[in-house]
Design a protein around this motif. Structure first.
Motif, PDB file in Angstrom:
ATOM      1  N   CYS A  90      -5.780  -0.094 -16.216  1.00  9.04           N
ATOM      2  CA  CYS A  90      -4.594   0.410 -16.870  1.00  9.04           C
ATOM      3  C   CYS A  90      -4.789   0.583 -18.304  1.00  9.04           C
ATOM      4  CB  CYS A  90      -3.631  -0.942 -16.539  1.00  9.04           C
ATOM      5  SG  CYS A  90      -1.986  -0.171 -17.323  1.00  9.04           S
ATOM      6  N   GLU A 150       2.995  -5.114 -11.055  1.00 11.92           N
ATOM      7  CA  GLU A 150       4.282  -4.865 -11.705  1.00 11.92           C
ATOM      8  C   GLU A 150       4.101  -4.472 -13.099  1.00 11.92           C
ATOM      9  OE1 GLU A 150       7.095  -7.910 -11.061  1.00 11.92           O
ATOM     10  OE2 GLU A 150       6.490  -8.441  -9.119  1.00 11.92           O
ATOM     11  N   PHE A 151       4.878  -3.487 -13.701  1.00 14.69           N
ATOM     12  CA  PHE A 151       4.553  -3.376 -15.278  1.00 14.69           C
ATOM     13  C   PHE A 151       5.866  -3.222 -15.771  1.00 14.69           C
ATOM     14  CE2 PHE A 151       4.519   1.009 -13.047  1.00 14.69           C
ATOM     15  CZ  PHE A 151       5.542   1.519 -13.576  1.00 14.69           C
ATOM     16  N   ARG A 166       6.656  -0.489 -10.121  1.00 10.69           N
ATOM     17  CA  ARG A 166       5.811  -1.414  -9.424  1.00 10.69           C
ATOM     18  C   ARG A 166       4.728  -0.269  -8.831  1.00 10.69           C
ATOM     19  NH1 ARG A 166       7.559  -6.204  -6.756  1.00 10.69           N
ATOM     20  NH2 ARG A 166       7.022  -5.419  -4.755  1.00 10.69           N
ATOM     21  N   SER A 167       3.461  -0.525  -8.735  1.00  9.78           N
ATOM     22  CA  SER A 167       2.443   0.368  -8.265  1.00  9.78           C
ATOM     23  C   SER A 167       1.792  -0.570  -7.176  1.00  9.78           C
ATOM     24  CB  SER A 167       1.519   0.719  -9.296  1.00  9.78           C
ATOM     25  OG  SER A 167       0.458   1.500  -8.606  1.00  9.78           O
ATOM     26  N   ALA A 202      -0.208   3.072 -12.215  1.00 10.63           N
ATOM     27  CA  ALA A 202       0.793   2.350 -13.180  1.00 10.63           C
ATOM     28  C   ALA A 202       0.752   3.020 -14.653  1.00 10.63           C
ATOM     29  CB  ALA A 202       0.494   0.835 -13.237  1.00 10.63           C
TER      30      ALA A 202
END
Length: 223
Positions: A90, A150-151, A166-167, A202
């Motif tokens: 990420c 989750e981010f 959410r990814s 994400a």
């Protein structure tokens, strides 16, 4: 006139005639021996110095982002490396944007700590990541098949939520990944690949929500 006198006159006449004749022959000879002009060397042209290229000014990124992950789960699984994979994937994807500079935190980051860090910062957004489980069953906990990323992104100074989501792990042919991958490829390497891709997605959703370019280009421009 005596013979002696005539002889002297004759001799003088001969001498004068000889001198005149010699002078007449010398003049054209000297005129034919004109000095050749000396060849003047032409100096080589001095090469002009090449213009010094103007230094390029780096464009400061529009956003600074602190990225951290909560390293606690409500379920057990053997692959603790998933935390590091998600955080790195990420962070790297965000950092490839020309408008973002990323600071990655390796410490355990709880949601409350992420909000506090955003409030304490004057310019840095805080990206909080967490792994959760969307599947029920021992297999999903053991092999990471049910892991979802989750981010949330919190704004500097205020700590307000900017975006969240959410990814999921996605199959190459589309659809949410669950259970054993197609072809029986449920091994650690393949699962890490799916989770890495979910983390990159994400990051792309975060960039899109902030209307930031995802494509990586040089961070400079000519003056």
């Amino acid at each position: 006139m005596s013979k002696h006198t005539r002889a002297v006159l004759l001799l003088k006449t001969i001498i004068v005639f000889t001198v005149i004749l010699s002078s007449a022959q010398l003049i054209p000879a000297q005129s034919g021996r004109r000095a050749k002009p000396k060849a003047t060397s032409v100096p080589a042209p001095t090469p002009e110095p090449e213009p010094t290229p103007k230094p390029r000014e780096e464009i400061p990124p529009a956003y600074t982002m602190i990225v951290g992950i909560e390293r606690e789960l409500a379920f057990d699984y053997s692959a603790s490396t998933f935390f590091d994979i998600v955080l790195k994937a990420c962070s790297d994807r965000l950092d490839r944007s020309p408008s973002v500079r990323v600071q990655s935190s390796q410490q355990n980051l709880m949601r409350s700590e992420a909000i506090k860090a955003a409030k304490d910062s004057t310019d840095a957004h805080v990206v909080w990541l967490k792994l959760s489980n969307d599947m029920v069953g021992a297999d999903s906990s053991a092999n990471g098949a049910g892991i979802v990323i989750e981010f949330s992104v919190y704004a500097p100074t205020t700590g307000k939520l900017v975006t969240s989501g959410r990814s999921h792990q996605v199959q190459p042919r589309g659809g949410i990944m669950g259970g054993i991958p197609p072809g029986g490829r449920d091994n650690q390497t393949y699962r890490e690949y799916l989770i890495k891709e979910a983390a990159e997605k994400a990051a792309e959703r975060i960039l899109s929500s902030l209307s930031l370019p995802a494509r990586s280009i040089p961070r400079f421009a000519a003056r």
